[in-house]
Design a protein around this motif. Structure first.
Motif, PDB file in Angstrom:
ATOM      1  N   MET A 149      -7.905   7.656 -14.005  1.00 56.43           N
ATOM      2  CA  MET A 149      -6.491   7.980 -14.206  1.00 56.43           C
ATOM      3  C   MET A 149      -6.017   9.053 -13.227  1.00 56.43           C
ATOM      4  O   MET A 149      -5.022   8.875 -12.529  1.00 56.43           O
ATOM      5  N   VAL A 150      -6.745  10.175 -13.178  1.00 62.32           N
ATOM      6  CA  VAL A 150      -6.301  11.279 -12.319  1.00 62.32           C
ATOM      7  C   VAL A 150      -6.470  10.936 -10.839  1.00 62.32           C
ATOM      8  O   VAL A 150      -5.734  11.466  -9.992  1.00 62.32           O
ATOM      9  N   SER A 151      -7.400  10.048 -10.507  1.00 62.82           N
ATOM     10  CA  SER A 151      -7.557   9.653  -9.112  1.00 62.82           C
ATOM     11  C   SER A 151      -6.535   8.594  -8.704  1.00 62.82           C
ATOM     12  O   SER A 151      -6.222   8.454  -7.506  1.00 62.82           O
ATOM     13  N   SER A 152      -5.980   7.865  -9.675  1.00 62.84           N
ATOM     14  CA  SER A 152      -4.980   6.832  -9.364  1.00 62.84           C
ATOM     15  C   SER A 152      -3.616   7.431  -9.068  1.00 62.84           C
ATOM     16  O   SER A 152      -2.836   6.860  -8.291  1.00 62.84           O
ATOM     17  N   VAL A 153      -3.306   8.576  -9.690  1.00 61.50           N
ATOM     18  CA  VAL A 153      -1.976   9.168  -9.533  1.00 61.50           C
ATOM     19  C   VAL A 153      -1.687   9.555  -8.080  1.00 61.50           C
ATOM     20  O   VAL A 153      -0.627   9.204  -7.548  1.00 61.50           O
ATOM     21  N   PRO A 154      -2.572  10.277  -7.373  1.00 61.76           N
ATOM     22  CA  PRO A 154      -2.273  10.603  -5.970  1.00 61.76           C
ATOM     23  C   PRO A 154      -2.125   9.369  -5.079  1.00 61.76           C
ATOM     24  O   PRO A 154      -1.450   9.412  -4.052  1.00 61.76           O
ATOM     25  N   LYS A 155      -2.746   8.258  -5.489  1.00 65.74           N
ATOM     26  CA  LYS A 155      -2.639   7.011  -4.723  1.00 65.74           C
ATOM     27  C   LYS A 155      -1.402   6.210  -5.114  1.00 65.74           C
ATOM     28  O   LYS A 155      -1.179   5.120  -4.589  1.00 65.74           O
ATOM     29  N   PRO A 168       0.826  -1.209   0.000  1.00 69.37           N
ATOM     30  CA  PRO A 168       0.000   0.000   0.000  1.00 69.37           C
ATOM     31  C   PRO A 168       0.860   1.258   0.000  1.00 69.37           C
ATOM     32  O   PRO A 168       1.844   1.343   0.720  1.00 69.37           O
ATOM     33  N   GLY A 169       0.476   2.226  -0.839  1.00 72.45           N
ATOM     34  CA  GLY A 169       1.201   3.493  -0.885  1.00 72.45           C
ATOM     35  C   GLY A 169       2.484   3.446  -1.685  1.00 72.45           C
ATOM     36  O   GLY A 169       3.228   4.425  -1.726  1.00 72.45           O
ATOM     37  N   SER A 170       2.796   2.301  -2.317  1.00 68.32           N
ATOM     38  CA  SER A 170       4.026   2.229  -3.120  1.00 68.32           C
ATOM     39  C   SER A 170       3.828   2.986  -4.415  1.00 68.32           C
ATOM     40  O   SER A 170       2.731   3.342  -4.789  1.00 68.32           O
ATOM     41  N   ARG A 171       4.914   3.205  -5.120  1.00 66.04           N
ATOM     42  CA  ARG A 171       4.851   3.931  -6.372  1.00 66.04           C
ATOM     43  C   ARG A 171       4.449   3.012  -7.520  1.00 66.04           C
ATOM     44  O   ARG A 171       4.488   3.401  -8.674  1.00 66.04           O
ATOM     45  N   GLY A 172       4.121   1.767  -7.214  1.00 69.66           N
ATOM     46  CA  GLY A 172       3.614   0.865  -8.245  1.00 69.66           C
ATOM     47  C   GLY A 172       4.733   0.213  -9.030  1.00 69.66           C
ATOM     48  O   GLY A 172       5.906   0.348  -8.717  1.00 69.66           O
ATOM     49  N   THR A 173       4.363  -0.510 -10.058  1.00 70.45           N
ATOM     50  CA  THR A 173       5.342  -1.241 -10.844  1.00 70.45           C
ATOM     51  C   THR A 173       6.076  -0.322 -11.795  1.00 70.45           C
ATOM     52  O   THR A 173       5.532   0.645 -12.290  1.00 70.45           O
ATOM     53  N   LYS A 174       7.334  -0.646 -12.017  1.00 70.16           N
ATOM     54  CA  LYS A 174       8.150   0.088 -12.977  1.00 70.16           C
ATOM     55  C   LYS A 174       8.681  -0.906 -13.998  1.00 70.16           C
ATOM     56  O   LYS A 174       9.203  -1.964 -13.619  1.00 70.16           O
ATOM     57  N   PRO A 175       8.585  -0.624 -15.281  1.00 71.98           N
ATOM     58  CA  PRO A 175       9.050  -1.570 -16.292  1.00 71.98           C
ATOM     59  C   PRO A 175      10.553  -1.713 -16.257  1.00 71.98           C
ATOM     60  O   PRO A 175      11.277  -0.769 -15.951  1.00 71.98           O
ATOM     61  N   THR A 186      -2.118   1.394 -13.155  1.00 75.22           N
ATOM     62  CA  THR A 186      -3.482   1.678 -13.598  1.00 75.22           C
ATOM     63  C   THR A 186      -3.542   2.991 -14.361  1.00 75.22           C
ATOM     64  O   THR A 186      -4.188   3.089 -15.411  1.00 75.22           O
ATOM     65  N   ALA A 187      -2.874   4.011 -13.838  1.00 76.50           N
ATOM     66  CA  ALA A 187      -2.903   5.332 -14.464  1.00 76.50           C
ATOM     67  C   ALA A 187      -2.302   5.304 -15.857  1.00 76.50           C
ATOM     68  O   ALA A 187      -2.821   5.941 -16.791  1.00 76.50           O
ATOM     69  N   LEU A 188      -1.197   4.575 -16.036  1.00 80.66           N
ATOM     70  CA  LEU A 188      -0.566   4.491 -17.357  1.00 80.66           C
ATOM     71  C   LEU A 188      -1.465   3.762 -18.353  1.00 80.66           C
ATOM     72  O   LEU A 188      -1.586   4.174 -19.507  1.00 80.66           O
ATOM     73  N   THR A 207      12.942  16.356 -14.822  1.00 79.06           N
ATOM     74  CA  THR A 207      11.723  16.361 -15.620  1.00 79.06           C
ATOM     75  C   THR A 207      10.788  17.443 -15.092  1.00 79.06           C
ATOM     76  O   THR A 207      11.019  18.033 -14.027  1.00 79.06           O
ATOM     77  N   LEU A 208       9.723  17.687 -15.836  1.00 75.26           N
ATOM     78  CA  LEU A 208       8.767  18.690 -15.391  1.00 75.26           C
ATOM     79  C   LEU A 208       8.185  18.321 -14.034  1.00 75.26           C
ATOM     80  O   LEU A 208       7.950  19.188 -13.181  1.00 75.26           O
ATOM     81  N   ALA A 209       7.942  17.028 -13.816  1.00 70.64           N
ATOM     82  CA  ALA A 209       7.412  16.578 -12.525  1.00 70.64           C
ATOM     83  C   ALA A 209       8.393  16.874 -11.403  1.00 70.64           C
ATOM     84  O   ALA A 209       8.003  17.307 -10.313  1.00 70.64           O
ATOM     85  N   VAL A 210       9.679  16.650 -11.641  1.00 73.13           N
ATOM     86  CA  VAL A 210      10.704  16.932 -10.629  1.00 73.13           C
ATOM     87  C   VAL A 210      10.781  18.423 -10.353  1.00 73.13           C
ATOM     88  O   VAL A 210      10.866  18.864  -9.199  1.00 73.13           O
ATOM     89  N   ARG A 211      10.749  19.228 -11.412  1.00 71.97           N
ATOM     90  CA  ARG A 211      10.873  20.679 -11.258  1.00 71.97           C
ATOM     91  C   ARG A 211       9.661  21.285 -10.546  1.00 71.97           C
ATOM     92  O   ARG A 211       9.794  22.222  -9.755  1.00 71.97           O
ATOM     93  N   MET A 212       8.474  20.779 -10.843  1.00 70.21           N
ATOM     94  CA  MET A 212       7.269  21.335 -10.252  1.00 70.21           C
ATOM     95  C   MET A 212       6.948  20.748  -8.885  1.00 70.21           C
ATOM     96  O   MET A 212       6.294  21.396  -8.058  1.00 70.21           O
ATOM     97  N   GLY A 213       7.379  19.537  -8.664  1.00 76.36           N
ATOM     98  CA  GLY A 213       6.969  18.833  -7.462  1.00 76.36           C
ATOM     99  C   GLY A 213       5.749  17.976  -7.742  1.00 76.36           C
ATOM    100  O   GLY A 213       4.961  18.261  -8.659  1.00 76.36           O
ATOM    101  N   GLU A 214       5.579  16.934  -6.950  1.00 75.43           N
ATOM    102  CA  GLU A 214       4.522  15.958  -7.236  1.00 75.43           C
ATOM    103  C   GLU A 214       3.130  16.584  -7.180  1.00 75.43           C
ATOM    104  O   GLU A 214       2.287  16.313  -8.039  1.00 75.43           O
ATOM    105  N   ARG A 215       2.863  17.427  -6.181  1.00 79.59           N
ATOM    106  CA  ARG A 215       1.519  17.976  -6.027  1.00 79.59           C
ATOM    107  C   ARG A 215       1.142  18.871  -7.193  1.00 79.59           C
ATOM    108  O   ARG A 215       0.071  18.724  -7.792  1.00 79.59           O
ATOM    109  N   ARG A 216       2.014  19.816  -7.559  1.00 73.90           N
ATOM    110  CA  ARG A 216       1.687  20.742  -8.646  1.00 73.90           C
ATOM    111  C   ARG A 216       1.669  20.031  -9.994  1.00 73.90           C
ATOM    112  O   ARG A 216       0.872  20.372 -10.874  1.00 73.90           O
ATOM    113  N   ALA A 217       2.552  19.041 -10.172  1.00 76.69           N
ATOM    114  CA  ALA A 217       2.539  18.277 -11.423  1.00 76.69           C
ATOM    115  C   ALA A 217       1.245  17.477 -11.558  1.00 76.69           C
ATOM    116  O   ALA A 217       0.709  17.336 -12.668  1.00 76.69           O
ATOM    117  N   THR A 218       0.736  16.964 -10.443  1.00 76.11           N
ATOM    118  CA  THR A 218      -0.532  16.243 -10.476  1.00 76.11           C
ATOM    119  C   THR A 218      -1.685  17.178 -10.836  1.00 76.11           C
ATOM    120  O   THR A 218      -2.585  16.810 -11.607  1.00 76.11           O
TER     121      THR A 218
END
Length: 331
Positions: free
Chosen positions: A297-303, A111-118, A308-310, A246-257
């Motif tokens: 999709m957008v609800s899966s990202v914060p979790k 629970p709360g993990s970042r999920g699978t990575k290829p 699932t989101a991809l 990346t843009l996500a790193v520069r903005m931070g997770e909350r603002r990128a979401t």
């Protein structure tokens, strides 16, 4: 296991971003050709109708060969870019520490993990030169298909678009100053998987572009951007640790979401308008039938449910493409 690893290296969840814009561009081109060829049957035939027929007949003859070639170009370019990124990130060490197949399974259950990575090819032990050769083969095949499409359609300026696409694909993570490490990946994706792919396909098939093509290109570009943003949000921690800004790193997770949600709303609003304009009201109804996908999709990202989101990001990319194409053809 090696075959599975190479199939994973293709990054199949990213391939809808290359298929969708060509499908949309081809459908809109078919609509333009049909409208151009429509003429009132009277005798004697108006001069404008005769002139239009002279334009339409070669376009109809070359439509399917050029459309198939455009699809192959898009797919092969995407595969080449995926392999090139794997090579560049691998030799830089950006992919070091990624989860293995076994730890991916464990992470998915936590629970709360970042999920699978290829798994990545170079980081998994495949010799970098083999990955680079695979990227080169895919790029060469894309160039051959692109040249064939240009020879058939006569749209010579598309050679420049293809060359820029190859260059952009390499320098995304390759070279001394990759722009993907500076947070510019989303801009490039929007330009090449949106504007260039849709409008380039439409022009190659119909010899022109229109306002509907521009609107569809924006939708496809935003869908491709969301696919990349979900991917970068998943990798935000490892990318930050390895200097990949990346843009996500520069903005931070909350603002990128939040930005991901804004892009999703914009893409759906414009897509809904486009589909309803093409085929009132059924185009809009068909698109709305899949509204649960972007919501999930957008609800899966914060979790941190990124697998699932991809999948949802890829599905909604194809959903818009199919609905827009059906609406354009039927209309």
């Amino acid at each position: 296991m090696t075959l599975r690893l190479w199939l994973s290296g293709l990054r199949p969840k990213t391939l809808p971003a290359s298929i969708a814009p060509v499908l949309v561009g081809a459908a809109l081109a078919s609509r333009v050709i049909n409208q151009l060829g429509t003429c009132i049957e009277i005798y004697p035939e108006p001069a404008q109708c005769t002139a239009n027929r002279a334009i339409v007949e070669p376009l109809q003859t070359h439509f399917w060969p050029v459309a198939i070639l455009c699809m192959l170009v898009a797919l092969l370019l995407q595969i080449a870019v995926n392999f090139a990124n794997d090579y560049s990130d691998g030799v830089r060490g950006t992919d070091e520490g990624r989860d293995t197949a076994e730890s991916n399974t464990a992470a998915a259950l936590e629970p709360g993990s970042r999920g699978t990575k290829p798994q990545r090819l170079v980081a998994s032990g495949v010799p970098p030169k083999h990955v680079l050769i695979a990227a080169g083969i895919a790029a060469a095949l894309a160039a051959i298909c692109g040249l064939a499409a240009v020879l058939i359609s006569g749209a010579w300026w598309l050679l420049a678009v293809g060359a820029l696409s190859l260059i952009a694909g390499w320098f995304y993570t390759g070279g001394k100053h990759p722009y993907g490490y500076a947070g510019l990946g989303e801009i490039a994706v929007f330009l090449f998987f949106g504007l260039a792919a849709v409008l380039g396909t439409e022009y190659a098939l119909a010899g022109t572009v229109d306002a509907l093509g521009v609107a569809a290109a924006i939708c496809c570009g935003l869908n491709a951007v969301m696919l990349l943003m979900v991917n970068n949000l998943r990798d935000i921690e490892s990318d930050g640790d390895h200097g990949k800004r990346t843009l996500a790193v520069r903005m931070g997770e909350r603002r990128a979401t939040i930005l991901l949600m804004v892009c999703c709303i914009a893409a759906w609003a414009l897509g809904l308008f486009l589909c309803m304009f093409l085929w009132m009201p059924w185009g809009g109804i068909l698109l709305l039938s899949g509204i649960a996908v972007p919501i999930r999709m957008v609800s899966s990202v914060p979790k941190h449910q990124f697998r699932t989101a991809l999948s949802d990001a890829g599905f909604q990319t194809l959903l818009f493409a199919v609905v827009a194409a059906v609406s354009a053809v039927i209309a």
